[in-house]
Structure formats: C-alpha cells, structure tokens
Design a protein around this motif. Structure first.
Motif, mmCIF file in Angstrom:
data_model
loop_
_atom_site.group_PDB
_atom_site.id
_atom_site.type_symbol
_atom_site.label_atom_id
_atom_site.label_comp_id
_atom_site.label_asym_id
_atom_site.label_seq_id
_atom_site.Cartn_x
_atom_site.Cartn_y
_atom_site.Cartn_z
ATOM 1 N N LEU A 1 -11.006 3.082 -3.078
ATOM 2 C CA LEU A 1 -12.066 3.866 -2.413
ATOM 3 C C LEU A 1 -11.515 5.358 -1.901
ATOM 4 N N MET A 2 -12.134 6.255 -2.218
ATOM 5 C CA MET A 2 -11.683 7.783 -1.473
ATOM 6 C C MET A 2 -12.450 7.966 -0.148
ATOM 7 N N ALA B 1 -6.386 4.867 5.429
ATOM 8 C CA ALA B 1 -6.721 5.876 4.215
ATOM 9 C C ALA B 1 -6.021 5.331 3.168
ATOM 10 N N GLN B 2 -4.587 5.219 3.342
ATOM 11 C CA GLN B 2 -3.625 4.678 2.352
ATOM 12 C C GLN B 2 -4.023 3.453 1.947
ATOM 13 N N ARG B 3 -4.647 2.272 2.776
ATOM 14 C CA ARG B 3 -5.139 1.150 2.019
ATOM 15 C C ARG B 3 -6.232 1.411 1.175
ATOM 16 N N ILE C 1 2.544 11.543 3.640
ATOM 17 C CA ILE C 1 2.231 10.985 2.251
ATOM 18 C C ILE C 1 0.929 10.995 1.915
ATOM 19 N N MET C 2 0.054 10.889 2.839
ATOM 20 C CA MET C 2 -1.299 10.907 2.515
ATOM 21 C C MET C 2 -1.930 12.360 2.042
ATOM 22 N N GLN D 1 0.828 -1.376 0.077
ATOM 23 C CA GLN D 1 0.055 -0.156 0.022
ATOM 24 C C GLN D 1 0.769 1.311 0.017
ATOM 25 N N CYS D 2 2.182 1.173 0.233
ATOM 26 C CA CYS D 2 3.123 2.151 0.115
ATOM 27 C C CYS D 2 3.616 2.475 -1.117
ATOM 28 N N ILE D 3 2.767 3.305 -2.062
ATOM 29 C CA ILE D 3 3.068 3.157 -3.254
ATOM 30 C C ILE D 3 3.881 4.128 -3.872
#
Ligand SMILES: Cc1cc2nc3c(=O)[nH]c(=O)nc-3n(C[C@H](O)[C@H](O)[C@H](O)COP(=O)(O)OP(=O)(O)OC[C@H]3O[C@@H](n4cnc5c(N)ncnc54)[C@H](O)[C@@H]3O)c2cc1C
Ligand code: SF4
Lengths: 429, 123
Positions: free
Chosen positions: A154-155, A145-147, A171-172, A48-50
């Motif tokens: 999904l937002m 939220a990152q996931r 980062i988010m 998830q840490c793209i």
C-alpha cells in the motif's frame, strides 16, 4: 479452567532477539522451549526492513532484513521447539507465570521456569511530539509506512514530508522516492542528524532529498487529509522562531521521532526499568531485577545494529538455560556500572561477577573526535578502546576481559566514560 | 574543464568530507580524507558509483502480497531507479524459496534479482 503448561523457558517475542535467545537456550541443552509471537510469522520487525546492511558483524556479510531473519528462522524451525504464532502474551507476573491468548487454544496459562523478554520496541507517535493542528488522515509513523509499502503493498501517500532524521525515516525517504512518491524534505529539530551517516548519504544525498537541521513541523493543515504542514526554524533551546514559518504542501507527514522499548509486560512483572534506556536494568547475564526473567534486544534499549541484538540474545538464552538446568542462582551482590563523561547510558547496568567476557554497550551524549572509551574503577581502567569519532546515533561496544572484571569486584563501582585520546596513559585490560 | 565533486565517506563513523578535483574525467586530487579508504571511496564514487538494489515484487497466492528481492551485486547507481521500475511489473507465483532467482541480468548489468526470504503458499 485452562490447563497449565509448564515449559522450561518461555521467550516472548520472535524478532531477532527472541529467535536468538530461543536457539541459544536449546543449544545450551534446554529441552522444552516455548516461543510466543503475536504476529503471524517469525522475524519481528526484520521482514519489513527490505534494505541491506544487516549482519556485517554476525555473518561478515551484508544481508537484507528478511535474509538476516531467514537464517535464524531456518534454524529455529529445525530446533524442535514449541512455536506459538498469532499468540499474544497478555500478562506476566512476578512469579514468572504468564497468560497468553490465541484463537485456537483460547486462554493459555503458562508457568515456565524461566522467561526471556524479547518484545522489541515501538515507535514514538505524534502524540508524544505534540504538533498542533487538526487530526487528519495522512500522519503516519515511519515504521508503519515501511510495513504498508514493503509488506502490504500500500502507498501511504504521494507527496511526503518527513519529520525526524532517525534511520527509519531516512530509509523511508529513499523507499518513497523509489516507489514514485515525491519527498519534499526531512526536517530535524536537533542541529545534527539522528541517523547513521551511511543512511544520510545513501538515502538522502543519492536522491537529492534535502535535510533541514534545526527545523520542526509547527502546524498540520487539513481536516480530512493532510494538505500541508508549516515548518519553522528552531533556536538553541529548540523553540520555534517566529517569522521563520514556511508552508509546505503535502498529503503525508511521516514521523521518525524515535523508538521506545516495549515494556508493558515487564512492568507488570515488577521488573525495574532504567529511566535512561527505557528498558530493564540487567546484569551481565541479562537477568532483570526479577530472578529468572531475562531480557535482550530492543526491549532492553534501542540498538541501531541488529548484530548487537543477536549478541545480547545469545547471552540471555544461555543464561536462562543455565539457570534452569544448573540452578545457577543469582548472586546477591552487584556492582553498578555508571555512565561517566559523555556517556548517556550503559547496559548492562549491573555486574555480579559470573566470569567470562562482558560486552558493555553505550551511547554518547554528544559527538566527539579522537577519544578513548574506558571502563574504570577507582581511577584504574579495566578496558579501553580508541575511537576516532563517536556520535549519539552509533552505539559503542566495549569488551572487558574476565580477569580484569574479577579484580574490579573488590574495588567498588564501575564507570564507563569517554575521554579525549591524549588524556592519561594507556592502561588497557 | 576543472570540476570539484564533494562526497561524504561512509566507511567509518568519522564521515570525512571529501573533495575530488577532476579535469575532463581525469582525477587530479582528492582531499579531506583521513585515510586511504576515503580516497578510494571518492574515486569509486566519481568513476563508477554502484549500489545494491532492494525492492519488492508482487506475489500470487502467497501468505503475503509482496516478496522482497535483492540484487546479487551492486549495479551502477544511475540504473537503480530504472531497475526498481522494471521490477514493479514483475509478478511471481508462491511458494518462493529464499535466494530463488526472480529476474535475470537486470538491465544488462550482469546482476540477478533474488528473493530475500522464503514465502509460503497460502492454502
Ligand atoms: C520500524 C523499525 C525499523 C527498523 N529498521 C532497522 C534497520 O533498518 N536496521 C537495523 O539494524 N535495525 C532496525 N530497526 C531496529 C530493529 O528493531 C532491531 O535491529 C531488531 O529488529 C530488534 O530486534 P528485537 O527482536 O529486539 O525486536 P523486534 O524485531 O521488534 O521483535 C519483537 C517481537 O516481539 C513481539 N511481541 C511484542 N510484544 C508481544 C507480546 N505481548 N506477545 C507476543 N509477542 C510480542 C512483536 O510482535 C515482535 O515480533 C528497526 C526497528 C523498527 C521498529
Ligand atoms: S576517509 Fe578514512 S577516516 Fe575518513 S571516514 Fe573514510 S574511512 Fe573513515
């Protein structure tokens, strides 16, 4: 009654720590390695840490989280081990036996000869920061939220306030902005940012997102869904100052208020935890207080760099293999490694003197310029390293050479300290 | 016209505050850095700031609905948002190989967008 499995080693968790440890153990000659992961795929938090920035120490290049994970996943899949996905470890006991469950095998009883703990960490929640207000939808942890955004598509919201300036929050802030949401600002209760400077610059400055230091959220408005938050300035004791309240309309409050090592299982096994790190007390082979149980990665303490996670994993995996193959028993005597001047905690906390280079990882309590980090015993430095700047978010690694460490064993306990650069002569090991 | 620009150097933990003075696009002076890397950083940030792009694209028949992608080189900072927007409309079919090119020459920058993981097909 379930059949009892008896592998050489069980690794719990398949993030970079678990993958690295399982590989190191296989490479050190262990044949029957079982890797247990509760998620549907390998990689832990990394898929998830793209964003990029991973791997500069281990690979000498910067990779995204998924790329970093993929390199280890490819090797693990070729390494012939028993990988159990979708499998949750429910219990771990002091004799190293464990119980796991999945929908195919049902209950699994496992009695390995060694265990590596690699369960990672979890996020601190709203509950732990005590914000008054209602309990509407729209309050979410930064990692969750990152996931949602990077894995599920999904937002979580359109108008966002971020509480806490930890790296994941920063980062988010950028990720929400790029995905078309409006980030009103980041509020940090401390008078200095919690995240790495690189993230402050590339996630906030680049997108003109304001950072409000010495501020916190003092009320959450909205009954069904977040409608606004009240933010206030805090004084020197971190207490909100009356008269400084400001109402910020938003539909989402993202919390980035820290990570806690995930040690429910460790506790059940009787592993002694360090209150300063939240993780197990370990020696230089990453062995915990329970013989044959090792730990690595974020379960031990929260690292900011995945590269360090991989290093601790290699040490733990190799040590577990030696323990099983050669019966390297734990040395009973141990020196304590204590945090000294401007050091909050150090891992490993114990040194037993197995030989070989040892890396000590520590965090400082406050920012300081022009310093020397040292490992000392009886006033004599065994290792030292200069730094032009140290900050609490950036973990420091101090490597100590084996011969000097052997010397230390006769002298008593060790201290890791940060001192002004010009203090004392350079007596480096 | 003389103008000042402020940057924070990110090349080491010292995080020097840099000040760049410019006149009609010509750099006159950089101050605040403790070393040469800071000057270079400020000059690059002024002349041609670039960033890597990382985002996701939609996937059909994959084990997950999204695929993370990364640019093969940094692109001009001013184009990052537009690049992410362009990629929001892209959809690929699983399976996808790690490193597979997903979008060639994004916005004419010369950089490709490639898959940053393997993504298996759901069967
Ligand atoms: C949301 C989030 C974002 C992060 N972003 C970054 C970043 O951008 N850059 C960076 O360098 N670091 C980041 N980190 C830090 C990151 O955690 C480390 O870099 C690294 O991923 C830690 O590796 P790990 O293997 O110790 O833990 P993890 O990657 O968390 O892996 C632990 C694994 O153990 C599994 N597990 C736990 N308990 C059980 C159980 N009982 N049974 C079975 N399996 C179990 C979990 O499912 C998980 O897969 C982030 C951390 C979090 C939480
Ligand atoms: S200018 Fe030099 S010393 Fe200052 S932050 Fe940049 S790299 Fe570090």
């Amino acid at each position: 009654m379930a059949k009892v499995r008896k592998p050489d080693l069980v690794v719990i968790g398949a993030g970079p720590a678990g993958l690295g440890a399982a590989l190191a153990a296989r490479e050190a000659g262990l044949r029957d390695v079982m890797l247990i992961e509760r998620d549907v795929e390998l990689g832990g938090i990394l898929p998830q840490c793209i964003h990029d920035g991973f791997g500069s120490i281990v690979f000498g290049e910067t990779l995204t989280g998924p790329q970093y994970a993929q390199r280890f996943i490819d090797r693990v899949e070729k390494a012939d081990m028993d990988i159990k996905l979708n499998t949750m470890v429910l219990d771990l006991r002091p004799d190293r036996s464990l119980t796991a469950v999945n929908s195919r095998d049902g209950i699994l009883e496992i009695k390995p000869r060694a265990v590596v703990l690699a369960m990672g960490c979890r996020e601190r929640t709203r509950h732990q920061v005590l914000i008054p207000g209602y309990r509407p939808a729209g309050v979410i942890c930064a990692g969750a939220a990152q996931r949602d955004i990077n894995i599920e598509g999904l937002m979580p919201g359109r108008r966002v306030v971020i509480l806490g300036s930890g790296d994941i929050g920063l980062i988010m802030a950028r990720r929400f902005t790029l995905e078309g949401a409006e980030v009103e600002g980041v509020y940090e209760i401390m008078d200095h940012p919690g995240g790495l400077t690189r993230n402050l610059v590339q996630c906030l400055h680049d997108y003109d997102i304001p950072l409000h230091l010495s501020h916190t959220v003092t009320f959450i408005h909205g009954r069904k869904r977040v409608e606004a938050v009240t933010v206030s300035r805090v004084d020197g004791n971190l207490k909100p100052m009356p008269g400084t309240e400001r109402l910020v309309p938003c539909d989402t409050l993202v919390l980035s208020v820290g990570l806690i090592p995930e040690n429910e299982l460790s506790r059940r096994a009787g592993v002694v935890l360090d209150p300063a790190t939240g993780g197990p007390v370990v020696d230089e082979r990453m062995e915990t207080s329970v013989e044959g149980i090792f730990a690595c990665g974020n379960v031990m303490n929260v690292f900011d760099l995945v590269d360090y996670v991989t290093h601790t994993a290699e040490v733990a995996g190799r040590a577990a293999a030696e323990y099983v193959l050669r019966g390297v028993a734990r040395k009973p005597e141990a020196l304590r490694v204590r945090p000294g001047r401007n050091v909050r905690f150090v891992v490993p906390q114990l040194l037993r003197g197995y030989g070989g280079e040892v890396s000590f990882y520590f965090r400082v309590s406050r920012p300081e310029r022009a310093v020397r980090a040292r490992l000392v015993t009886g006033g004599i430095p065994l290792a030292a390293k200069r730094a032009r700047m140290v900050r609490p978010p950036e973990m420091v690694r101090l490597r100590a050479d084996p011969e000097r460490l052997v010397e230390a064993l006769s002298r008593g306990d060790l201290t890791v300290e940060v001192v002004p650069e010009d203090e004392g002569p350079e007596r480096q090991g | 016209m003389r103008k000042k620009h402020y940057y924070t150097c990110i090349n080491c933990p010292l995080s020097c505050s840099l000040e760049l003075v410019e006149e009609d696009g010509e750099i006159l002076e950089v101050t605040g850095q403790e070393c040469e890397a800071g000057r270079r950083y400020a000059e690059e940030e002024f002349r041609d700031p670039r960033r890597m792009v990382t985002t996701t694209v939609r996937v059909r028949n994959g084990i997950l609905p999204l695929l993370p992608v990364v640019s093969t080189a940094p692109i001009p900072k001013s184009l990052v948002r537009e690049a992410v927007r362009a990629l929001a409309d892209v959809e690929v079919e699983a399976p996808v190989r790690d490193g597979q090119v997903i979008y060639r020459d994004i916005l004419g920058t010369g950089a490709d967008m490639v898959a940053s993981r393997r993504l298996d097909r759901l069967d």
